[in-house]
Write a protein that holds these residues in place. Sequence first.
Motif, PDB file in Angstrom:
ATOM      1  N   LEU A 299      19.416 -77.204  35.951  1.00 52.12           N
ATOM      2  CA  LEU A 299      17.954 -76.196  36.191  1.00 52.12           C
ATOM      3  C   LEU A 299      17.006 -76.917  34.998  1.00 52.12           C
ATOM      4  O   LEU A 299      17.669 -77.547  33.970  1.00 52.12           O
ATOM      5  CB  LEU A 299      18.057 -74.959  36.201  1.00 52.12           C
ATOM      6  N   SER A 300      15.807 -76.765  35.082  1.00 51.85           N
ATOM      7  CA  SER A 300      14.846 -77.085  34.037  1.00 51.85           C
ATOM      8  C   SER A 300      13.945 -75.946  33.581  1.00 51.85           C
ATOM      9  O   SER A 300      13.716 -75.063  34.595  1.00 51.85           O
ATOM     10  CB  SER A 300      14.240 -78.608  34.158  1.00 51.85           C
ATOM     11  N   ILE A 301      13.716 -75.813  32.479  1.00 58.71           N
ATOM     12  CA  ILE A 301      12.631 -74.898  31.851  1.00 58.71           C
ATOM     13  C   ILE A 301      11.601 -75.234  31.151  1.00 58.71           C
ATOM     14  O   ILE A 301      11.965 -76.362  30.283  1.00 58.71           O
ATOM     15  CB  ILE A 301      13.311 -73.898  30.870  1.00 58.71           C
ATOM     16  N   GLU A 302      10.520 -75.000  31.433  1.00 60.11           N
ATOM     17  CA  GLU A 302       9.198 -75.345  30.685  1.00 60.11           C
ATOM     18  C   GLU A 302       8.751 -74.162  29.923  1.00 60.11           C
ATOM     19  O   GLU A 302       8.703 -72.863  30.542  1.00 60.11           O
ATOM     20  CB  GLU A 302       8.109 -75.534  31.885  1.00 60.11           C
ATOM     21  N   PHE A 303       8.634 -74.491  28.576  1.00 55.62           N
ATOM     22  CA  PHE A 303       8.332 -73.483  27.588  1.00 55.62           C
ATOM     23  C   PHE A 303       6.811 -73.568  27.455  1.00 55.62           C
ATOM     24  O   PHE A 303       6.001 -74.681  27.680  1.00 55.62           O
ATOM     25  CB  PHE A 303       8.862 -73.751  26.322  1.00 55.62           C
ATOM     26  N   ASP A 304       6.108 -72.790  26.724  1.00 58.62           N
ATOM     27  CA  ASP A 304       4.809 -72.768  26.128  1.00 58.62           C
ATOM     28  C   ASP A 304       4.619 -73.737  25.042  1.00 58.62           C
ATOM     29  O   ASP A 304       5.653 -74.079  24.781  1.00 58.62           O
ATOM     30  CB  ASP A 304       4.010 -71.546  26.261  1.00 58.62           C
ATOM     31  N   ASP A 305       3.413 -73.514  24.391  1.00 59.97           N
ATOM     32  CA  ASP A 305       3.572 -74.423  23.010  1.00 59.97           C
ATOM     33  C   ASP A 305       4.111 -73.677  21.933  1.00 59.97           C
ATOM     34  O   ASP A 305       3.946 -74.453  20.741  1.00 59.97           O
ATOM     35  CB  ASP A 305       2.150 -74.884  22.685  1.00 59.97           C
ATOM     36  N   SER A 306       4.725 -72.377  22.055  1.00 59.77           N
ATOM     37  CA  SER A 306       5.225 -71.823  20.932  1.00 59.77           C
ATOM     38  C   SER A 306       6.833 -72.344  20.449  1.00 59.77           C
ATOM     39  O   SER A 306       7.043 -71.878  19.658  1.00 59.77           O
ATOM     40  CB  SER A 306       5.426 -70.303  21.047  1.00 59.77           C
ATOM     41  N   ILE A 307       7.274 -73.151  21.262  1.00 61.28           N
ATOM     42  CA  ILE A 307       8.407 -73.805  21.073  1.00 61.28           C
ATOM     43  C   ILE A 307       8.293 -75.289  20.421  1.00 61.28           C
ATOM     44  O   ILE A 307       7.922 -76.027  21.297  1.00 61.28           O
ATOM     45  CB  ILE A 307       9.519 -73.437  22.394  1.00 61.28           C
ATOM     46  N   ASP A 308       9.331 -75.545  19.433  1.00 60.99           N
ATOM     47  CA  ASP A 308       9.193 -76.575  18.920  1.00 60.99           C
ATOM     48  C   ASP A 308      10.417 -77.206  19.605  1.00 60.99           C
ATOM     49  O   ASP A 308      11.662 -77.085  19.068  1.00 60.99           O
ATOM     50  CB  ASP A 308       9.258 -77.230  17.488  1.00 60.99           C
ATOM     51  N   ILE A 309      10.452 -78.298  20.465  1.00 55.61           N
ATOM     52  CA  ILE A 309      11.575 -78.716  21.300  1.00 55.61           C
ATOM     53  C   ILE A 309      12.765 -79.243  20.603  1.00 55.61           C
ATOM     54  O   ILE A 309      13.945 -78.849  20.719  1.00 55.61           O
ATOM     55  CB  ILE A 309      11.089 -79.405  22.569  1.00 55.61           C
ATOM     56  N   PRO A 310      12.214 -80.000  19.463  1.00 50.06           N
ATOM     57  CA  PRO A 310      13.534 -80.977  18.905  1.00 50.06           C
ATOM     58  C   PRO A 310      13.964 -79.773  17.958  1.00 50.06           C
ATOM     59  O   PRO A 310      15.353 -79.812  17.837  1.00 50.06           O
ATOM     60  CB  PRO A 310      12.564 -81.777  17.921  1.00 50.06           C
ATOM     61  N   THR A 311      13.489 -78.868  17.250  1.00 49.60           N
ATOM     62  CA  THR A 311      14.003 -77.733  16.502  1.00 49.60           C
ATOM     63  C   THR A 311      15.013 -76.784  17.150  1.00 49.60           C
ATOM     64  O   THR A 311      16.054 -76.576  16.982  1.00 49.60           O
ATOM     65  CB  THR A 311      13.010 -76.839  15.722  1.00 49.60           C
ATOM     66  N   PHE A 312      14.337 -76.515  18.591  1.00 41.60           N
ATOM     67  CA  PHE A 312      15.133 -75.768  19.309  1.00 41.60           C
ATOM     68  C   PHE A 312      16.403 -76.168  19.818  1.00 41.60           C
ATOM     69  O   PHE A 312      17.519 -75.646  19.635  1.00 41.60           O
ATOM     70  CB  PHE A 312      14.372 -75.291  20.763  1.00 41.60           C
ATOM     71  N   SER A 313      16.534 -77.729  20.155  1.00 38.32           N
ATOM     72  CA  SER A 313      17.435 -78.390  20.593  1.00 38.32           C
ATOM     73  C   SER A 313      18.502 -78.544  19.527  1.00 38.32           C
ATOM     74  O   SER A 313      19.846 -78.381  19.740  1.00 38.32           O
ATOM     75  CB  SER A 313      17.175 -79.827  20.943  1.00 38.32           C
ATOM     76  N   ASN A 314      18.077 -78.832  18.245  1.00 40.31           N
ATOM     77  CA  ASN A 314      19.067 -78.884  17.164  1.00 40.31           C
ATOM     78  C   ASN A 314      19.938 -77.634  16.902  1.00 40.31           C
ATOM     79  O   ASN A 314      20.844 -77.769  16.089  1.00 40.31           O
ATOM     80  CB  ASN A 314      18.276 -79.710  15.849  1.00 40.31           C
ATOM     81  N   ALA A 315      19.153 -76.714  17.104  1.00 39.35           N
ATOM     82  CA  ALA A 315      19.757 -75.057  16.845  1.00 39.35           C
ATOM     83  C   ALA A 315      20.712 -74.737  17.839  1.00 39.35           C
ATOM     84  O   ALA A 315      21.511 -73.901  17.245  1.00 39.35           O
ATOM     85  CB  ALA A 315      18.700 -74.345  16.724  1.00 39.35           C
ATOM     86  N   LEU A 316      20.796 -75.330  19.007  1.00 39.81           N
ATOM     87  CA  LEU A 316      21.776 -74.750  20.010  1.00 39.81           C
ATOM     88  C   LEU A 316      23.166 -75.407  19.405  1.00 39.81           C
ATOM     89  O   LEU A 316      23.466 -76.296  18.667  1.00 39.81           O
ATOM     90  CB  LEU A 316      21.643 -75.569  21.305  1.00 39.81           C
ATOM     91  N   LYS A 317      24.153 -74.340  19.712  1.00 42.23           N
ATOM     92  CA  LYS A 317      25.814 -74.989  19.125  1.00 42.23           C
ATOM     93  C   LYS A 317      26.425 -75.175  20.456  1.00 42.23           C
ATOM     94  O   LYS A 317      27.119 -76.061  20.541  1.00 42.23           O
ATOM     95  CB  LYS A 317      26.221 -73.490  18.616  1.00 42.23           C
ATOM     96  N   HIS A 318      26.560 -74.318  21.403  1.00 44.35           N
ATOM     97  CA  HIS A 318      27.256 -74.337  22.463  1.00 44.35           C
ATOM     98  C   HIS A 318      26.583 -75.801  23.414  1.00 44.35           C
ATOM     99  O   HIS A 318      27.195 -76.464  24.112  1.00 44.35           O
ATOM    100  CB  HIS A 318      27.369 -73.188  23.710  1.00 44.35           C
ATOM    101  N   PHE A 319      25.456 -75.737  23.563  1.00 49.18           N
ATOM    102  CA  PHE A 319      24.664 -76.643  24.421  1.00 49.18           C
ATOM    103  C   PHE A 319      24.734 -78.025  23.599  1.00 49.18           C
ATOM    104  O   PHE A 319      24.289 -78.005  22.522  1.00 49.18           O
ATOM    105  CB  PHE A 319      23.336 -76.317  24.806  1.00 49.18           C
TER     106      PHE A 319
END
Length: 383
Positions: A299-319
Amino acid sequence: MTEGLDLATLMSAVLGNANGAITPPIVQSSLFSFDSYEAFEDRMAGRSNTAIYTRVQNPTVAAFEGLMADAEQGEAAVGFASGMAAISSTLLAFVKPGHRIACVEHVYPDSYRFMERILRPFGVEVDYFSAEQFENDPDLLQGVQLAYLESPSSILFKPLNLSKVTAHAKRHDVLTMIDNSWASPVFQKPLTQGVDIVLHSASKYISGHSDTVAGVVVASQKHIDQIRDLTLSLLGGKLAPFEAFLLTRGLRTLSVRMRQHEATANLFIDRLSALPQVRRVHSPGPNDVPGLTGRSGLLSIEFDDSIDIPTFSNALKHFRLGVSWGGFESLILPARVGLAQIGEENSMQRFGVSPNLVRLNLGLEEAEDLWADFTSALTTGAR
Ligand SMILES: *Cc1c(COP(=O)(O)O)cnc(C)c1O
């Protein structure tokens, strides 16, 4: 899965008794010899149907093909070395210069590239239409030879009402082809809704273990014979016996895996709607269109501008960050990263995709662990 046909029956049909083996032996042979001049001549003249050469036919591959035909309720199937080999070989078996293809918009990016970089220069016209246009314009397919469908589409996962589309196609005598990798035969059987040809990237849910790249096509015997005679044998993108063995193993757990992917996806959908950072979730489910009976884990998720996608992506551990999907492990593919591969400047726009979009492959790990990982990364990724 495979309610109509058990593996043992199929194996004895294509492999003989095989000493009572309950998984298909891997017949790692390039050629098959004949007991007599007469038997050899009969086979070459098409009066018998045993394997001659593994480029076109192999017993281990045939066992997998039989199971897939049964799962999709088709007459026959043919395996390929990859999903793209299945897509390119099927299209090339049916289109000629001067033909027109109507393609649903936002298909798998490499399918789009195949249309644009290979078919168009060979004189095939390709036009792209939305799901609504396909469903509601009864004359859209006039003068078209082939309709290429995905339901749901890639990236934004827009589903199509297949019965509506195939009714228009039949009226205009248009061959219909669909990529059913997302739903798998567990959640959607397009042949039962009038689609002519179904194909899969078997690298995804059918394999299920991120250890195989393969493809498969299911259709009427006549259509499969045309593909096998023409583009399987002449382009040569065959499925290997070992990979066919892995796919047969994958098929045995396909329906339990799909139910687990669905349960995790449902948990995410329920909770995502309560998150203020989430603008939209693209995840079709049961009965969004007739014939779709489940929700897969992609599935895909669209965030609002409050999330920095690179920082969010790098913070994931299982994903993990990576392409592909359908295996045990959960993955994230930020849309901007995924579409960078197409190399067109305006590809984000072409695919109608927001830079705040991420695609998630929800794997088979504990759903609560995945959710905890996701929400904790959201906290880290907040601007
Ligand atoms: C991965 C994928 C393909 C291509 O399959 P390969 O096995 O990688 O060649 C085609 N269609 C869809 C929807 C896919 O996700």
